[in-house]
Design a protein around this motif. Structure first.
Motif, short mmCIF file in Angstrom:
data_model
loop_
_atom_site.label_atom_id
_atom_site.label_comp_id
_atom_site.label_asym_id
_atom_site.label_seq_id
_atom_site.Cartn_x
_atom_site.Cartn_y
_atom_site.Cartn_z
N SER A 168 24.09 9.66 -25.38
CA SER A 168 25.44 9.50 -25.92
C SER A 168 25.50 8.34 -26.91
O SER A 168 26.27 8.37 -27.86
N GLY A 206 26.88 8.66 -30.66
CA GLY A 206 27.95 7.77 -31.10
C GLY A 206 27.60 7.11 -32.43
O GLY A 206 28.38 7.12 -33.38
N SER A 207 26.40 6.56 -32.51
CA SER A 207 25.96 5.88 -33.72
C SER A 207 25.93 6.85 -34.90
O SER A 207 26.36 6.54 -36.01
N VAL A 261 29.57 7.87 -36.09
CA VAL A 261 30.22 6.76 -36.80
C VAL A 261 29.65 6.67 -38.22
O VAL A 261 30.40 6.56 -39.20
N TYR A 317 33.06 10.01 -38.99
CA TYR A 317 33.99 10.72 -38.12
C TYR A 317 34.73 9.76 -37.19
O TYR A 317 34.25 8.66 -36.90
N ASP A 318 35.88 10.21 -36.71
CA ASP A 318 36.49 9.57 -35.55
C ASP A 318 35.68 10.04 -34.34
O ASP A 318 35.30 11.21 -34.26
N VAL A 319 35.40 9.16 -33.41
CA VAL A 319 34.55 9.50 -32.27
C VAL A 319 35.14 8.94 -30.99
O VAL A 319 35.65 7.81 -30.98
N LYS A 320 35.08 9.72 -29.92
CA LYS A 320 35.36 9.16 -28.59
C LYS A 320 34.30 9.64 -27.61
O LYS A 320 33.90 10.80 -27.64
N ILE A 321 33.84 8.71 -26.80
CA ILE A 321 32.81 9.02 -25.81
C ILE A 321 33.28 8.49 -24.47
O ILE A 321 33.72 7.35 -24.37
N SER A 322 33.23 9.34 -23.46
CA SER A 322 33.67 8.90 -22.14
C SER A 322 32.56 9.08 -21.12
O SER A 322 31.92 10.13 -21.08
N GLU A 323 32.33 8.08 -20.34
CA GLU A 323 31.29 8.15 -19.33
C GLU A 323 31.75 7.39 -18.09
O GLU A 323 32.59 6.51 -18.20
N ARG A 329 33.21 13.52 -28.24
CA ARG A 329 34.09 14.31 -29.12
C ARG A 329 34.16 13.64 -30.49
O ARG A 329 34.25 12.42 -30.59
N PRO A 367 39.51 11.51 -24.94
CA PRO A 367 38.07 11.29 -24.88
C PRO A 367 37.36 12.32 -23.98
O PRO A 367 36.15 12.31 -23.89
#
Lengths: 575, 191
Positions: free
Chosen positions: B20, B24-25, B28, B32-38, B54, B62
């Motif tokens: 993830s 994410g990197s 970005v 893009y706009d990015v959301k990561i949930s863990e 996402r 997220p």
């Protein structure tokens, strides 16, 4: 500069940019990373305190002394810190004081799902709730301004999905915030009845002023869309609702205590149907209903667990997605790691059929099959007091088959007071301290016993044996939990005593050790399939149709299974 | 661009978090706009773990909802089936065929399902299912299995490999970069 940041990291960044000088905490999921990240800034003094109450008290001291201070904890940590919270509401602050509390709806890593918003209401402290990492950063800065402007501590509420989600933030500069002058102010800072009575009047005045200001505060914002449905939401539920109903009208609340009554009344008058979306308790709903505004809430949404975009879509728009999860899959709850030092002592406790009051940490996982070694888990430190209570209720015979089990970090957090109680009130309990030299479950944080601070400085470690002897326990034994014979002998002796005793099982967490020993394997020609090794509950030992196997990708070579195998069937590669 | 969703699932300790971080990197960098949930904490200890990723023009939640994921990236075979209902119709799945027995199977309360592949293919006929651990072993380090899987994902996402390489460089320690890049390319050329 833009960066992808965890909500918790953004809280720390906000503190840095707000000129915070002191940040304190006791680790607790989902709040832990806040203070880990705060500690990375040289400009911030950061510490792991022994527990949340001390952490808040240190932050209060810093605030009174003129430095902006922040303290972070998980929801149940605020129970521990509730005593100072309710009174610092009366004293107010000198430099800004922000208390971050992370709730865990759905209990991903907690023993209950209490709603911290009740604490804000009960203690008369303003509370902000961000919905993503950018807001986490911005709201911390705003919280410090509000704290100083209204002379109040400010609570920031996170939930797991904000704390542990990453989203993009724009970084700013650190503000130059000089130390405020320290003045001796007994009327404000000494809460004796005569002074506190006057301060309580100030608290009510301040909350009224904040409630009025909330109507125009930029973090409470209206987004008008389709007026057939209006949604009031804050935090993560706002994101779920935007996902599910992008065209609806929204009142997004950034401040959730006190509520902006005029703004809510005005929004309600513009929409045909009003719905308040909140996880856990109907905190907003009950206040809005008390003003005579009809609003839909908990009659269609649950008070347990988390909400979701699909749930909102289904309950409000009547669109249920057709989703069929696979049925009857074997569950996969978390387990103690391969090589975990707790496994040895639990194996012996089960063999001796001891009852055990348990506590909060990785070792709580020992309640699950096959070890099933502990009987209870209530809160941090409870194992010690509960064992004493069991003895007083059922007598010393029962106590001879009972131990309390507690981790090193948890013992320092709040087990020590229970042990003093046992000594003072002539108990005979045996307390087993599982000393793995770290705070394990939250991801390896240091504590007073590890000999290192959060910044990595070496300090003299708290000597548990000396501490325990000093409070009046004569019988303190230190064992290696992997020396099964010794553990069995010591547990038998200590539980039979007429006096209280402590057994310290010392072996570092398996994840701390950098060197991996060669994985083990089972010689099929020698193995008799007796299954004793399976009783260890090691995730690396598997029973396949063709016999027992050790999963080479999981085994860390600890060798505990070699000791329980009566036939010598388990060997280290190359031996 | 409409928001796209990737669900990464596996067993705590398998290295899903590194995957993830690479994503994410990358997103970005792509603007893009990015959301990561863990989820951290208790669930990490050998339990079933999930990471939601996402990205798009503007991302609100997220979390990936059931029935909406574009791609499922599964590090373990049974976990693939546990989460496969998160895929939307026409969603793609990349699955490591590694099997890790949960305690409920080790203790004999359950059997590890034998018909996983059939059940997976019923929902997602085109699932890419292969032994990423064996590929990693062949490369000389079982820890890079996650990078092999990321390589396959890269092929499905139609983003230039150079962008992926840049993201991998940002995320992995320099001394493991070379083997991680080799693992990535093995995955990228798998299908």
């Amino acid at each position: 500069m833009k960066r992808l940041m965890l909500g918790n990291e953004a809280i720390a960044r906000g503190a840095y940019e707000a000129g915070v000088r002191v940040a304190t905490a006791y680790p607790g999921t989902p709040s832990t990373e806040i203070t880990e990240f705060a500690a990375k800034y040289d400009e911030i003094y950061a510490e792991w305190s022994p527990n949340e109450k001390v952490a808040l008290e240190v932050a209060i001291g810093a605030s009174f002394a003129g430095a902006r201070a922040m303290v972070a904890m998980k929801h149940v940590g605020l129970n521990v810190a509730a005593d100072p919270l309710f009174t610092v509401s009366y004293t107010g602050v000198n430099a800004g004081l922000v208390i971050v509390v992370a709730d865990d709806p759905g209990m991903h890593s907690s023993q209950n799902e209490q709603d911290s918003r009740y604490y804000a209401r009960a203690s008369q402290v303003p509370m902000l709730e961000p919905a993503d990492s950018q807001e986490a950063l911005d709201f911390v800065k705003l919280a410090f301004e509000l704290s100083e402007k209204y002379d109040t501590p400010v609570l920031i509420r996170l939930t797991t999905r904000v704390a542990h989600s990453q989203s993009i933030v724009t970084l700013g500069q650190r503000a130059h915030v000089p130390l405020k002058e320290y003045k001796k102010l007994p009327d404000k800072n000494v809460m004796m009845p005569a002074m506190a009575r006057k301060r309580h009047v100030e608290v009510e005045r301040r909350m009224k002023a904040l409630a009025e200001a909330a109507n125009d505060l930029w973090i409470n914002r209206v987004e008008m869309g389709d007026t057939s449905i209006g949604i009031i939401a804050s935090g993560i539920t706002y994101q779920y609702a935007k996902e599910a109903l992008p065209n609806a009208s929204f009142l997004k609340l950034g401040m959730i205590n006190p509520l902006p009554r005029r703004l809510i009344e005005s929004f309600a008058s513009k929409v045909r149907k009003l719905c308040v979306l909140e996880e856990l308790e109907p905190v907003l709903e009950e206040q809005i209903k008390s003003w005579g505004i009809p609003v839909i809430g908990k009659e269609i949404f649950p008070v347990q667990g988390e909400l979701s975009a699909n749930m909102i879509l289904e309950k409000i728009a009547g669109k249920a997605p057709d989703v069929r999860p696979a049925q009857d899959l074997p569950p996969r709850p978390p387990v103690m790691c391969p090589g975990c030092p707790h496994r040895g002592i639990y194996y012996v406790m089960k063999k001796l059929r001891l009852h055990a009051t348990g506590d909060i940490g990785c070792y709580t996982l020992g309640a699950l099959p096959p070890l099933e070694a502990i009987d209870t888990c209530v809160c941090m430190g409870a194992s010690v007091g509960m064992a004493h209570g069991m003895e007083k209720a059922r007598g010393k015979d029962f106590s001879r088959r009972l131990v309390a089990v507690i981790g090193d970090s948890t013992f320092i957090h709040s087990g020590i007071t229970g042990l003093i109680d046992i000594v003072y009130n002539q108990g005979a309990s045996t307390v087993v301290i599982l000393d793995n030299s770290t705070t394990g479950m939250t991801g390896h944080q240091d504590h007073p016993g590890t000999g290192r601070t959060i910044k990595g400085e070496a300090v003299p470690p708290l000597n548990l044996v000396n501490l325990i002897k000093a409070i009046g326990i004569e019988h303190v034994r230190v064992v290696d939990p992997f020396d099964l014979e010794e553990v069995e002998k010591v547990l038998k002796e200590e539980t039979q005593r007429e006096e209280p005793s402590v057994v310290i099982a010392q072996r570092p967490c398996a994840l701390l050790s950098k060197e991996m020993k060669a994985p083990l394997s089972i010689d099929e020609d020698i193995c008799r399939l007796c299954g004793v090794c399976l009783r260890l509950g090691c995730p690396a030992i598997e029973k396949k149709p063709d016999g027992m196997h050790i999963n080479q990708a999981l085994c860390n070579g600890c060798g505990l299974c070699i000791k329980v195998c009566k036939f010598g069937a388990i060997r280290r590669a190359g031996e | 661009m409409d928001t796209r969703s990737i669900l990464i699932v596996g067993v705590g300790g398998q290295g899903t978090l590194l995957a993830s971080r690479v994503l994410g990197s990358l997103f970005v960098d792509l603007g893009y706009d990015v959301k990561i949930s863990e989820v951290h904490g208790m669930a990490q200890r050998g339990g079933s773990v999930v990471t939601h990723v996402r990205y798009g023009t503007k991302v609100f939640s997220p979390l990936v909802e059931p029935g909406t994921a574009d791609i499922l990236l599964a590090f373990e075979k049974m976990e693939a089936l546990r989460w496969i209902h998160f895929l939307k119709e026409q969603g793609r799945a990349i699955i490591n065929s590694q099997e890790i027995e949960p305690m409920s199977v080790i203790m004999g309360a359950y059997e590890y399902p034998k018909d996983l592949e059939d059940k997976i293919r019923k929902v997602c006929p085109g699932a890419v299912l292969f032994d990423a651990l064996a590929v990693a072993k062949e490369l000389g380090n079982i820890k890079v299995a996650n990078m092999v899987l990321i390589g396959v994902l890269a092929r499905l996402l139609d983003i230039a490999p150079q962008m992926w390489e840049k993201a991998i460089k940002t995320v992995v320690p320099p001394k493991t970069l070379e083997i991680n890049l080799r693992a990535f390319h093995r995955g990228y050329n798998w299908i």
